[in-house]
Write a protein that holds these residues in place. Structure first.
Motif, PDB file in Angstrom:
ATOM      1  N   VAL A 112       0.829  -1.193  -0.008  1.00  0.00           N
ATOM      2  CA  VAL A 112       0.049   0.097   0.096  1.00  0.00           C
ATOM      3  C   VAL A 112       0.889   1.122  -0.082  1.00  0.00           C
ATOM      4  CG1 VAL A 112      -1.650   1.504   1.271  1.00  0.00           C
ATOM      5  CG2 VAL A 112      -1.697  -1.294   1.275  1.00  0.00           C
ATOM      6  N   SER A 113       2.038   1.245   0.582  1.00  0.00           N
ATOM      7  CA  SER A 113       2.816   2.503   0.844  1.00  0.00           C
ATOM      8  C   SER A 113       4.139   1.758   1.421  1.00  0.00           C
ATOM      9  CB  SER A 113       2.384   3.551   1.883  1.00  0.00           C
ATOM     10  OG  SER A 113       2.461   2.944   3.133  1.00  0.00           O
ATOM     11  N   TYR A 114       5.139   2.668   0.956  1.00  0.00           N
ATOM     12  CA  TYR A 114       6.692   2.357   1.445  1.00  0.00           C
ATOM     13  C   TYR A 114       7.449   3.634   1.721  1.00  0.00           C
ATOM     14  CZ  TYR A 114       7.672   3.732  -3.464  1.00  0.00           C
ATOM     15  OH  TYR A 114       8.017   4.299  -4.554  1.00  0.00           O
ATOM     16  N   GLU A 115       8.182   3.227   2.692  1.00  0.00           N
ATOM     17  CA  GLU A 115       9.159   4.445   3.262  1.00  0.00           C
ATOM     18  C   GLU A 115      10.660   3.952   3.410  1.00  0.00           C
ATOM     19  OE1 GLU A 115       9.516   7.608   7.329  1.00  0.00           O
ATOM     20  OE2 GLU A 115       7.594   5.949   6.924  1.00  0.00           O
ATOM     21  N   PHE A 116      11.410   4.682   3.017  1.00  0.00           N
ATOM     22  CA  PHE A 116      12.807   4.192   3.138  1.00  0.00           C
ATOM     23  C   PHE A 116      13.293   5.000   4.668  1.00  0.00           C
ATOM     24  CE2 PHE A 116      17.241   5.947   3.637  1.00  0.00           C
ATOM     25  CZ  PHE A 116      17.956   4.805   3.396  1.00  0.00           C
ATOM     26  N   LEU A 117      13.793   4.118   5.606  1.00  0.00           N
ATOM     27  CA  LEU A 117      14.090   4.623   6.949  1.00  0.00           C
ATOM     28  C   LEU A 117      15.677   4.737   6.959  1.00  0.00           C
ATOM     29  CD1 LEU A 117      11.949   1.893   8.875  1.00  0.00           C
ATOM     30  CD2 LEU A 117      11.265   4.077   8.297  1.00  0.00           C
ATOM     31  N   ASP A 118      16.457   4.088   6.731  1.00  0.00           N
ATOM     32  CA  ASP A 118      17.859   4.322   7.116  1.00  0.00           C
ATOM     33  C   ASP A 118      18.724   3.228   6.211  1.00  0.00           C
ATOM     34  OD1 ASP A 118      19.738   5.387   8.210  1.00  0.00           O
ATOM     35  OD2 ASP A 118      19.471   4.268  10.303  1.00  0.00           O
ATOM     36  N   SER A 119      20.092   3.879   6.209  1.00  0.00           N
ATOM     37  CA  SER A 119      20.879   2.916   5.670  1.00  0.00           C
ATOM     38  C   SER A 119      21.811   2.850   6.867  1.00  0.00           C
ATOM     39  CB  SER A 119      21.456   3.633   4.357  1.00  0.00           C
ATOM     40  OG  SER A 119      22.461   4.956   4.882  1.00  0.00           O
ATOM     41  N   ILE A 120      22.333   1.641   6.982  1.00  0.00           N
ATOM     42  CA  ILE A 120      23.243   1.142   8.066  1.00  0.00           C
ATOM     43  C   ILE A 120      24.293   0.261   7.565  1.00  0.00           C
ATOM     44  CG2 ILE A 120      23.252   0.081  10.232  1.00  0.00           C
ATOM     45  CD1 ILE A 120      19.985   0.084  10.183  1.00  0.00           C
ATOM     46  N   ASP A 142      26.589  -4.022   4.259  1.00  0.00           N
ATOM     47  CA  ASP A 142      25.791  -2.970   4.608  1.00  0.00           C
ATOM     48  C   ASP A 142      24.267  -3.241   4.491  1.00  0.00           C
ATOM     49  OD1 ASP A 142      28.031  -1.524   4.828  1.00  0.00           O
ATOM     50  OD2 ASP A 142      28.051  -0.371   3.140  1.00  0.00           O
ATOM     51  N   ILE A 143      23.127  -2.571   5.025  1.00  0.00           N
ATOM     52  CA  ILE A 143      21.896  -2.934   4.697  1.00  0.00           C
ATOM     53  C   ILE A 143      20.998  -1.640   4.774  1.00  0.00           C
ATOM     54  CG2 ILE A 143      22.185  -5.182   6.153  1.00  0.00           C
ATOM     55  CD1 ILE A 143      20.558  -3.933   8.498  1.00  0.00           C
ATOM     56  N   THR A 144      19.813  -1.905   3.933  1.00  0.00           N
ATOM     57  CA  THR A 144      18.970  -0.553   4.146  1.00  0.00           C
ATOM     58  C   THR A 144      17.705  -1.058   4.961  1.00  0.00           C
ATOM     59  OG1 THR A 144      18.072  -1.297   2.204  1.00  0.00           O
ATOM     60  CG2 THR A 144      19.849   0.397   1.999  1.00  0.00           C
ATOM     61  N   ALA A 145      17.002  -0.201   5.305  1.00  0.00           N
ATOM     62  CA  ALA A 145      15.720  -0.496   6.359  1.00  0.00           C
ATOM     63  C   ALA A 145      14.550   0.450   5.605  1.00  0.00           C
ATOM     64  CB  ALA A 145      16.149   0.255   7.573  1.00  0.00           C
ATOM     65  N   HIS A 146      13.664  -0.321   5.499  1.00  0.00           N
ATOM     66  CA  HIS A 146      12.349   0.221   4.776  1.00  0.00           C
ATOM     67  C   HIS A 146      10.955  -0.328   5.745  1.00  0.00           C
ATOM     68  CE1 HIS A 146      14.672   0.382   1.091  1.00  0.00           C
ATOM     69  NE2 HIS A 146      15.504  -0.315   1.803  1.00  0.00           N
ATOM     70  N   LYS A 147       9.958   0.849   5.644  1.00  0.00           N
ATOM     71  CA  LYS A 147       8.714   0.565   6.155  1.00  0.00           C
ATOM     72  C   LYS A 147       7.778   0.384   5.034  1.00  0.00           C
ATOM     73  CE  LYS A 147       5.081   2.330   9.185  1.00  0.00           C
ATOM     74  NZ  LYS A 147       4.917   3.479  10.112  1.00  0.00           N
ATOM     75  N   ILE A 148       7.005  -0.855   5.244  1.00  0.00           N
ATOM     76  CA  ILE A 148       5.969  -0.845   4.124  1.00  0.00           C
ATOM     77  C   ILE A 148       4.674  -1.114   4.959  1.00  0.00           C
ATOM     78  CG2 ILE A 148       7.497  -1.885   2.439  1.00  0.00           C
ATOM     79  CD1 ILE A 148       5.572  -4.361   2.987  1.00  0.00           C
ATOM     80  N   THR A 149       3.624  -0.631   4.452  1.00  0.00           N
ATOM     81  CA  THR A 149       2.169  -1.111   4.902  1.00  0.00           C
ATOM     82  C   THR A 149       1.443  -2.034   3.682  1.00  0.00           C
ATOM     83  OG1 THR A 149       1.099   0.791   3.810  1.00  0.00           O
ATOM     84  CG2 THR A 149       1.792   0.967   6.065  1.00  0.00           C
ATOM     85  N   TYR A 150       0.606  -2.632   4.339  1.00  0.00           N
ATOM     86  CA  TYR A 150      -0.060  -3.798   3.392  1.00  0.00           C
ATOM     87  C   TYR A 150      -1.506  -4.052   3.871  1.00  0.00           C
ATOM     88  CZ  TYR A 150       1.207  -6.760   7.107  1.00  0.00           C
ATOM     89  OH  TYR A 150       1.653  -7.511   8.215  1.00  0.00           O
ATOM     90  N   MET A 151      -2.138  -4.657   3.408  1.00  0.00           N
ATOM     91  CA  MET A 151      -3.500  -5.126   3.786  1.00  0.00           C
ATOM     92  C   MET A 151      -3.773  -6.347   4.119  1.00  0.00           C
ATOM     93  SD  MET A 151      -5.013  -2.276   3.258  1.00  0.00           S
ATOM     94  CE  MET A 151      -6.794  -2.617   3.868  1.00  0.00           C
ATOM     95  N   THR A 152      -4.169  -6.644   5.297  1.00  0.00           N
ATOM     96  CA  THR A 152      -4.155  -8.110   5.821  1.00  0.00           C
ATOM     97  C   THR A 152      -5.843  -8.146   6.510  1.00  0.00           C
ATOM     98  OG1 THR A 152      -3.078  -9.886   7.335  1.00  0.00           O
ATOM     99  CG2 THR A 152      -3.382  -7.623   8.238  1.00  0.00           C
TER     100      THR A 152
END
Length: 417
Positions: free
Chosen positions: A41-49, A71-81
């Motif tokens: 539904v939506s996504y957001e980049f949070l951080d690179s670590i 290295d890693i990247t962190a993301h937030k997503i939303t979805y329907m459930t």
């Protein structure tokens, strides 16, 4: 290397201060025009670590450093459930992506209990995975370690946290836990496709690899998810291995043990009140007065599960409720049985971990799961019993969790032992 699409997205989203005058939305719109989301539904980049930062979290000369390669990247997503009452909700979760030259190992990471409480000093909403909180060691340390070792982490917040924080969390309701985690996993795989992140495939079958893990509530959630995938969506995912530690898989036996216990349990009964309340809301709708004697019913209704300090079940629960627990055909006993996830046949390998003296989640949960699943002809069920004695009894459950994550990344997921 990862595709130019991913690198451009990462570049623009991770450096907003330098490029604040640029229209980042223009690039995102261009990328989304090339990809039609079905689940995210939506996504957001949070951080690179960086790998160096993750290594520093474990201190100097820590064996974990040998597993930190990317290295890693962190993301937030939303979805329907779907929630326990059948309503569709927009849930959230965290995705950790390793920056690798090849493919990542798709992994569903189910977190352990996070308290929900009206007292802000007790409430742990801010530790849900998508907040990327330093106060959540499972995410800040364990999940990040796995990601830095090449695992792409899908970590659902669960309903009741993150984007659904104002909702009741259906604590250890197997069906809701499974579908929430599964739908997050489907959305995470779609998000990986959007970013051109390659998922590792099995050399022989060319099927995508999938790993599942979790400890405590996360262990229960992982078992529920594994069962749900194999029974309902084996055409979508093929599980490579599952690791689950100290989960309450045999709810009927746990109910008998807790509610019939005579004397002081020696630990807070709060989490079991939460499970009881969950099953009441999902199946029965009787209210707290049916289950708890006074003044405990009022204490819990006014101040939450964690306000109850008495640990003697015979003083807390009503005689009517205890009698129902002891009737295998009663409505509450049937609710417990509906959440038993210890007695079925698994096709993919599973390894169980549990300390034999765990006070919070009785050891028999893993014993029963191992015996029943083995007897049912499961392909492979392994069982690791922890016996260390260098910690106090009340700290065993937490200490075993540290051992669990270390053993899974170093042995089971790597070598199957």
């Amino acid at each position: 290397m990862q595709s130019n699409k991913f690198l451009r997205l990462f570049f623009f989203l991770s450096m907003p201060l330098l490029f604040w005058a640029c229209d980042n939305n223009e690039l995102e719109d261009e990328l989304e025009d090339e990809f039609e989301f079905q689940h995210v539904v939506s996504y957001e980049f949070l951080d690179s670590i960086s790998s160096e930062e993750i290594s520093a979290r474990f201190g100097e000369n820590n064996p974990a450093s040998g597993f930190i390669n990317f290295d890693i990247t962190a993301h937030k997503i939303t979805y329907m459930t779907e929630n326990y009452d059948g309503t569709e909700v927009e849930a959230s979760g965290l995705i950790l992506i390793p920056i690798v030259s090849g493919s990542s190992k798709l992994t569903s990471f189910q977190h352990s209990t996070l308290a929900k409480d009206p007292n802000p000093e007790i409430d742990q909403e801010s530790r849900a995975p998508s907040y990327l909180s330093v106060d959540n060691a499972e995410i800040h340390l364990s999940a990040s370690l796995f990601a830095a070792n090449g695992y792409m982490i899908s970590a659902p917040d669960y309903i009741g946290y993150g984007s659904t924080k104002d909702m009741f969390h259906p604590y250890e309701h197997a069906q809701t836990t499974a579908t929430t985690s599964y739908d997050m996993l489907v959305a995470a795989r779609e998000y990986a496709e959007f970013l051109d992140v390659k998922i590792r495939t099995d050399n022989d079958t060319e099927e995508e690899e999938l790993y599942l893990l979790g400890y405590s509530q996360g262990g229960n959630s992982t078992m529920a998810l594994h069962k749900y995938i194999e029974e309902n969506h084996s055409d979508v995912f093929t599980i490579t291995r599952s690791a689950m530690g100290a989960g309450a898989y045999h709810k009927s036996a746990v109910g008998d043990y807790i509610f019939n216990y005579e004397g002081d349990l020696g630990f807070s009964i709060s989490l079991y009140l939460w499970v009881m309340d969950t099953y009441d809301r999902v199946y029965l709708q009787r209210g707290m007065d049916y289950y708890l004697q006074e003044p405990y019913a009022s204490e819990v209704k006014n101040n939450g599960y964690f306000a109850l300090s008495n640990t003697n079940p015979q003083e807390i629960f009503t005689e009517e409720f205890i009698a129902e627990v002891n009737d295998p055909n009663s409505e509450f006993s049937l609710a417990l049985a509906d959440n038993d996830i210890h007695d079925w046949k698994a096709e993919a390998p599973i390894k169980l971990y549990h300390h034999e003296n765990d006070q919070l989640v009785p050891y028999f949960n893993s014993v029963d799961a191992y015996n029943n699943m083995t007897d049912n002809g499961s392909t492979e069920v392994l069982f690791e019993t922890y016996t260390f004695t260098n910690v106090s009894p009340e700290e065993i459950h937490g200490a075993a969790g540290g051992n669990f994550f270390a053993d899974v990344i170093s042995l089971y997921f790597r070598s199957g032992i």
